[in-house]
Design a protein around this motif. Sequence first.
Motif, PDB file in Angstrom:
ATOM      1  N   SER A 225     -95.058 -55.878   5.190  1.00 40.88           N
ATOM      2  CA  SER A 225     -95.050 -54.460   5.569  1.00 40.88           C
ATOM      3  C   SER A 225     -93.878 -54.148   6.502  1.00 40.88           C
ATOM      4  N   ASP A 226     -93.437 -55.162   7.293  1.00 38.48           N
ATOM      5  CA  ASP A 226     -92.261 -54.972   8.149  1.00 38.48           C
ATOM      6  C   ASP A 226     -91.017 -54.793   7.284  1.00 38.48           C
ATOM      7  N   LEU A 227     -90.933 -55.624   6.243  1.00 37.32           N
ATOM      8  CA  LEU A 227     -89.823 -55.511   5.295  1.00 37.32           C
ATOM      9  C   LEU A 227     -89.819 -54.112   4.677  1.00 37.32           C
ATOM     10  N   VAL A 230     -88.612 -51.378   7.146  1.00 37.24           N
ATOM     11  CA  VAL A 230     -87.167 -51.411   7.412  1.00 37.24           C
ATOM     12  C   VAL A 230     -86.402 -50.873   6.196  1.00 37.24           C
ATOM     13  N   LEU A 231     -86.844 -51.277   4.997  1.00 39.32           N
ATOM     14  CA  LEU A 231     -86.126 -50.840   3.797  1.00 39.32           C
ATOM     15  C   LEU A 231     -86.309 -49.341   3.529  1.00 39.32           C
ATOM     16  N   ASP A 242     -85.643 -37.488   2.081  1.00 37.76           N
ATOM     17  CA  ASP A 242     -86.788 -37.242   1.199  1.00 37.76           C
ATOM     18  C   ASP A 242     -86.986 -38.364   0.170  1.00 37.76           C
ATOM     19  N   ARG A 243     -86.255 -39.483   0.336  1.00 41.53           N
ATOM     20  CA  ARG A 243     -86.380 -40.574  -0.655  1.00 41.53           C
ATOM     21  C   ARG A 243     -87.665 -41.376  -0.474  1.00 41.53           C
ATOM     22  N   GLU A 244     -88.159 -41.915  -1.590  1.00 40.75           N
ATOM     23  CA  GLU A 244     -89.265 -42.882  -1.547  1.00 40.75           C
ATOM     24  C   GLU A 244     -88.728 -44.209  -2.092  1.00 40.75           C
ATOM     25  N   ILE A 245     -89.390 -45.322  -1.752  1.00 41.59           N
ATOM     26  CA  ILE A 245     -89.018 -46.605  -2.353  1.00 41.59           C
ATOM     27  C   ILE A 245     -90.245 -47.238  -3.001  1.00 41.59           C
ATOM     28  N   LEU A 285     -81.579 -52.942  -4.260  1.00 45.28           N
ATOM     29  CA  LEU A 285     -81.397 -54.262  -3.638  1.00 45.28           C
ATOM     30  C   LEU A 285     -82.529 -55.231  -3.985  1.00 45.28           C
ATOM     31  N   GLY A 286     -82.299 -56.503  -3.614  1.00 41.59           N
ATOM     32  CA  GLY A 286     -83.317 -57.530  -3.784  1.00 41.59           C
ATOM     33  C   GLY A 286     -83.749 -58.014  -2.404  1.00 41.59           C
ATOM     34  N   ALA A 287     -84.995 -58.462  -2.293  1.00 42.32           N
ATOM     35  CA  ALA A 287     -85.504 -58.854  -0.976  1.00 42.32           C
ATOM     36  C   ALA A 287     -86.708 -59.781  -1.131  1.00 42.32           C
ATOM     37  N   GLY A 288     -87.253 -60.188  -0.020  1.00 44.04           N
ATOM     38  CA  GLY A 288     -88.457 -61.017  -0.067  1.00 44.04           C
ATOM     39  C   GLY A 288     -88.752 -61.646   1.276  1.00 44.04           C
TER      40      GLY A 288
END
Length: 344
Positions: A225-227, A230-231, A242-245, A285-288
């Motif tokens: 949830s921290d990731l 931040v993203l 107004d963006r969502e991810i 982007l990629g993350a994990g």
Amino acid sequence: MREKLEALQAEAIEKVQQADNLQALQDVRVAYLGKKGPITEVLRGMGKLSPEERPVIGELANKVREAIATALDNKKNLLEEAALNEQLQKEAIDVTLPGRPVKTGGPHLLTSIIEEVEDLFLGMGFEIKEGPEVETDYFNFEALNLPQDHPARDMQDTFYITDHLLLRTQTSPVQARTMREYNGDKAIKMICPGIVYRRDSDDATHSHQFTQIEGLLIDKNVRMSDLKGVLLEFSRKLFGADREIRLRPSFFPFTEPSVEVDVTCKVCDGKGCNVCKHTGWIEILGAGMVHSNVLRMSGYDPEEYSGFAFGMGVERIAMLKYGVDDIRHFYTNDVRFLSQYHKA
Ligand code: 2NL
């Protein structure tokens, strides 16, 4: 004698008037007032005159000489003034003409994006780290959970310099170096922008050299949830409030679980268009969560510490944000392309 002097005066003044340049005027001066001139001659001949005539003729000769000298001086002033005016006319400058525009440069679009992303993460308390582009296979692969026989290590994909030296394929080795530097007992909040290399054939969406920004946060009790927080903050600052991810499951060797991150399409506002291929979402982007092997190898105890990491291609972000259709525009240095992104 008197008539002769008066005639001389008239003649000299006539010549003065006729002189139309400074040299001619100087010739007149020498001719009439010079040592060998007629006035000097008269004054020299004074001795032959009677005592009564002498003072009268002397005074007249002086007057005549003075009159001629005055006429010469006046004419000299006139000629000099005319010469000056002519010169000023010739050298006149129109100070009201507009100047030639000075062409100034500006930062490259990729530089501007890097700086924008840096500012944004500095604002969230991250530090910026850089590292070498020539790396060891240990920091580029081994420390990131890509063991010896991993397919990504193939000669086909990586520019090797020697058996153990290569051009880094990602900026993560900078993060692996930082983890080691921080000794496994300190929190890390960092991003690392930089150039990376892959053995790709260049086309509209691939380049053998491109720019990456990776981020790493390690601390106690760091969660997915921290990731996500931040993203989301990052995406809204960069692409609009107004963006969502959304996060989709994915795979990277250095994170577990791994995700790919999409942002709602700004072009069509999520309704579907060519840019988002009618899905309403664009991958940015990629993350994990940092893989326990990666933590352990760099000296962090996965029982105590956890962390997240992410990586993005700066060219891709720039292409999405500004509608650039070919990655090669960034490297061919056509000023007509580059100058569009210079702020006025
Ligand atoms: C992508 C995905 C990613 C990372 C990079 C990372 C670094 C360390 C540990 C764990 Cl030290 N992960 N980096 C993680 C996930 C994705 O990049 O698409 N890059 C262009």
